[in-house]
Design a protein around this motif. Structure first.
Motif, PDB file in Angstrom:
ATOM      1  N   ALA A  35       0.835  -1.197   0.000  1.00 38.14           N
ATOM      2  CA  ALA A  35       0.000   0.000   0.000  1.00 38.14           C
ATOM      3  C   ALA A  35       0.873   1.252   0.000  1.00 38.14           C
ATOM      4  N   PRO A  36       0.384   2.340  -0.588  1.00 41.45           N
ATOM      5  CA  PRO A  36       1.160   3.587  -0.607  1.00 41.45           C
ATOM      6  C   PRO A  36       1.580   4.004   0.808  1.00 41.45           C
ATOM      7  N   GLY A  37       2.839   4.408   0.937  1.00 36.41           N
ATOM      8  CA  GLY A  37       3.366   4.825   2.226  1.00 36.41           C
ATOM      9  C   GLY A  37       3.922   3.709   3.079  1.00 36.41           C
ATOM     10  N   THR A  38       3.771   2.468   2.633  1.00 36.55           N
ATOM     11  CA  THR A  38       4.280   1.333   3.396  1.00 36.55           C
ATOM     12  C   THR A  38       5.732   1.069   3.026  1.00 36.55           C
ATOM     13  N   VAL A  39       6.607   0.982   4.020  1.00 39.07           N
ATOM     14  CA  VAL A  39       8.020   0.721   3.794  1.00 39.07           C
ATOM     15  C   VAL A  39       8.388  -0.563   4.539  1.00 39.07           C
ATOM     16  N   LEU A  40       8.744  -1.593   3.790  1.00 41.14           N
ATOM     17  CA  LEU A  40       9.151  -2.870   4.377  1.00 41.14           C
ATOM     18  C   LEU A  40      10.547  -3.219   3.872  1.00 41.14           C
ATOM     19  N   PRO A  41      11.522  -3.441   4.756  1.00 44.43           N
ATOM     20  CA  PRO A  41      12.854  -3.835   4.301  1.00 44.43           C
ATOM     21  C   PRO A  41      12.784  -5.127   3.493  1.00 44.43           C
TER      22      PRO A  41
ATOM     23  N   THR B  62      -4.757  -3.236   3.380  1.00 44.71           N
ATOM     24  CA  THR B  62      -5.455  -1.951   3.303  1.00 44.71           C
ATOM     25  C   THR B  62      -6.095  -1.813   1.925  1.00 44.71           C
ATOM     26  N   ARG B  63      -7.311  -1.324   1.899  1.00 45.85           N
ATOM     27  CA  ARG B  63      -8.017  -1.111   0.645  1.00 45.85           C
ATOM     28  C   ARG B  63      -7.517   0.169  -0.009  1.00 45.85           C
ATOM     29  N   VAL B  64      -7.002   0.037  -1.213  1.00 46.19           N
ATOM     30  CA  VAL B  64      -6.458   1.175  -1.958  1.00 46.19           C
ATOM     31  C   VAL B  64      -7.391   1.451  -3.134  1.00 46.19           C
ATOM     32  N   GLU B  65      -7.932   2.666  -3.187  1.00 47.08           N
ATOM     33  CA  GLU B  65      -8.878   3.037  -4.243  1.00 47.08           C
ATOM     34  C   GLU B  65      -8.193   3.915  -5.281  1.00 47.08           C
ATOM     35  N   SER B  66      -8.564   3.700  -6.520  1.00 47.09           N
ATOM     36  CA  SER B  66      -8.074   4.538  -7.613  1.00 47.09           C
ATOM     37  C   SER B  66      -9.260   4.910  -8.497  1.00 47.09           C
ATOM     38  N   ALA B  67      -8.989   5.718  -9.499  1.00 45.51           N
ATOM     39  CA  ALA B  67     -10.083   6.135 -10.383  1.00 45.51           C
ATOM     40  C   ALA B  67     -10.670   4.948 -11.136  1.00 45.51           C
ATOM     41  N   ARG B  68      -9.850   3.923 -11.383  1.00 45.29           N
ATOM     42  CA  ARG B  68     -10.324   2.780 -12.170  1.00 45.29           C
ATOM     43  C   ARG B  68     -10.961   1.696 -11.312  1.00 45.29           C
ATOM     44  N   ALA B  69     -10.297   1.382 -10.171  1.00 51.54           N
ATOM     45  CA  ALA B  69     -10.797   0.273  -9.356  1.00 51.54           C
ATOM     46  C   ALA B  69     -10.128   0.319  -7.997  1.00 51.54           C
TER      47      ALA B  69
ATOM     48  N   ARG C 290      -8.295  -2.094  -4.826  1.00 49.08           N
ATOM     49  CA  ARG C 290      -7.580  -3.348  -4.623  1.00 49.08           C
ATOM     50  C   ARG C 290      -7.064  -3.398  -3.186  1.00 49.08           C
ATOM     51  N   TRP C 291      -6.802  -4.606  -2.721  1.00 39.65           N
ATOM     52  CA  TRP C 291      -6.237  -4.812  -1.389  1.00 39.65           C
ATOM     53  C   TRP C 291      -4.731  -5.005  -1.505  1.00 39.65           C
ATOM     54  N   GLN C 292      -3.998  -4.255  -0.674  1.00 34.17           N
ATOM     55  CA  GLN C 292      -2.541  -4.366  -0.689  1.00 34.17           C
ATOM     56  C   GLN C 292      -2.017  -4.482   0.753  1.00 34.17           C
ATOM     57  N   VAL C 293      -0.854  -5.090   0.886  1.00 38.08           N
ATOM     58  CA  VAL C 293      -0.252  -5.287   2.203  1.00 38.08           C
ATOM     59  C   VAL C 293       0.252  -3.950   2.739  1.00 38.08           C
ATOM     60  N   SER C 294      -0.117  -3.649   3.989  1.00 37.78           N
ATOM     61  CA  SER C 294       0.342  -2.408   4.627  1.00 37.78           C
ATOM     62  C   SER C 294       1.118  -2.683   5.919  1.00 37.78           C
ATOM     63  N   GLY C 295       1.263  -3.946   6.290  1.00 36.79           N
ATOM     64  CA  GLY C 295       2.016  -4.272   7.496  1.00 36.79           C
ATOM     65  C   GLY C 295       2.209  -5.762   7.623  1.00 36.79           C
ATOM     66  N   ILE C 296       3.333  -6.167   8.248  1.00 31.81           N
ATOM     67  CA  ILE C 296       3.595  -7.589   8.425  1.00 31.81           C
ATOM     68  C   ILE C 296       4.482  -7.791   9.666  1.00 31.81           C
ATOM     69  N   THR C 297       4.115  -8.770  10.475  1.00 35.03           N
ATOM     70  CA  THR C 297       4.923  -9.157  11.635  1.00 35.03           C
ATOM     71  C   THR C 297       4.907 -10.675  11.731  1.00 35.03           C
ATOM     72  N   GLY C 298       5.760 -11.214  12.580  1.00 34.58           N
ATOM     73  CA  GLY C 298       5.719 -12.648  12.816  1.00 34.58           C
ATOM     74  C   GLY C 298       4.474 -13.052  13.601  1.00 34.58           C
ATOM     75  N   ASP C 299       4.120 -14.311  13.507  1.00 30.93           N
ATOM     76  CA  ASP C 299       2.988 -14.865  14.248  1.00 30.93           C
ATOM     77  C   ASP C 299       3.321 -16.301  14.602  1.00 30.93           C
ATOM     78  N   ASP C 300       2.674 -16.867  15.623  1.00 28.04           N
ATOM     79  CA  ASP C 300       2.952 -18.263  15.938  1.00 28.04           C
ATOM     80  C   ASP C 300       2.139 -19.172  15.011  1.00 28.04           C
ATOM     81  N   LEU C 301       2.447 -20.471  15.081  1.00 28.64           N
ATOM     82  CA  LEU C 301       1.822 -21.429  14.183  1.00 28.64           C
ATOM     83  C   LEU C 301       0.629 -22.133  14.799  1.00 28.64           C
ATOM     84  N   THR C 302       0.215 -21.729  16.017  1.00 25.67           N
ATOM     85  CA  THR C 302      -0.900 -22.407  16.673  1.00 25.67           C
ATOM     86  C   THR C 302      -2.211 -21.828  16.228  1.00 25.67           C
TER      87      THR C 302
END
Length: 288
Positions: free
Chosen positions: A213-219, A267-274, A276-288
């Motif tokens: 998503a716009p503004g999202t910075v992920l190494p 995050t839902r990103v809207e444009s003039a055409r349509a 779309r859903w884009q990733v705006s954050g990510i962290t680890g999670d457990d497997l349970t």
């Protein structure tokens, strides 16, 4: 002859008789006290500053000096005995023998050293729990646990105040919590699965910014990692322009495969055409 004390009282009486306004009387009373008690009590001395309390103890600094001390303490070589003492000398309180109980024989090396809990005492003292890997050249390495005594010395500098004490390393693992059922929005999960998979694929190849998503910075992930598959993508129930879920991902790395879990925010990103859903954050999670 009039006794000295009687002479003093007479002088005091004359001072009081000549008192005028309140300020002059105050001076007379002070003079009278000095005459009657020529040996006033000494001013109270300030109490010595106490060491840091448990809540204010410099835990990070204590761990740092304990790690350095344990690495030097558990590393020795009878062919070069002075090296160990030299490494320890700069970490010890004044007067502590840098040999710290070693008899000068044998050889071993400390590998990884991991600091743990700091237990503060009184007078600036504390104990730092440390676990260390030790290698002797004969057989596999082994792990040791130690309590390291530390002290806040002059100028607030942390020093080791004595020899560490060997302790046992717990050999049992704590029981994992029971898995918590996680409700999922199956329709939304199916709708956004491709977007999540595209993100992980791009993330592994350095193209993450193109699918976030716009503004999202992920190494970016390091080289040598390849996405095998997104095994599971389960979005949590919810509404609105921000949604989250858990992805279980299989990476190819180091000649093998490893499965990991992530908490992903979309995050839902809207444009003039349509839209779309884009990733705006990510962290680890457990497997349970």
């Amino acid at each position: 002859m009039v006794p000295e004390k009687s002479q003093g009282l007479a002088r005091a009486g004359r001072i009081v008789l000549f008192c005028g306004a309140g300020a002059v009387c105050l001076l007379a009373l002070v003079a009278l006290h000095g005459i009657l008690d020529p040996h006033p009590a000494a001013a109270p001395q300030a109490a010595p500053a106490p060491g840091p309390s448990a809540s204010a103890y410099p835990d990070d600094a204590a761990r740092a000096v304990a790690v350095r001390a344990v690495r030097a303490y558990l590393t020795w070589d009878e062919k070069k005995p002075a090296e160990r003492a030299r490494e320890l000398a700069g970490l010890l309180a004044t007067g502590v023998d840098p040999q710290l109980g070693w008899d000068g024989r044998g050889a071993q090396t400390a590998g990884a050293v991991v600091p743990g809990a700091v237990t503060a005492g009184t007078g600036g003292r504390a104990r730092v729990r440390v676990e260390a890997e030790v290698m002797t050249g004969a057989g596999p390495s082994r792990w040791l646990a130690l309590d390291v005594p530390v002290l806040v010395g002059g100028g607030g500098r942390l020093v080791v105040s004595g020899a560490p004490a060997l302790l046992g390393v717990p050999d049992g693992a704590a029981a994992a919590p029971e898995p918590t059922p996680r409700p999922a929005d199956l329709a939304f999960s199916a709708q956004t699965r491709a977007a999540v998979a595209d993100f992980f694929r791009a993330w592994a190849t350095g193209g993450g910014p193109q699918v976030t998503a716009p503004g999202t910075v992920l190494p970016a992930l390091p080289d040598g990692i390849e996405l095998r598959t997104v095994q599971v993508w389960e979005a949590a129930p919810g509404t609105g322009a921000d949604r989250s879920g858990v992805a279980r991902v299989v990476w190819a790395v180091g000649g093998g495969e490893i499965t990991q879990a992530y908490r992903v925010t979309l995050t839902r990103v809207e444009s003039a055409r349509a839209g779309r859903w884009q990733v705006s954050g990510i962290t680890g999670d457990d497997l349970t």
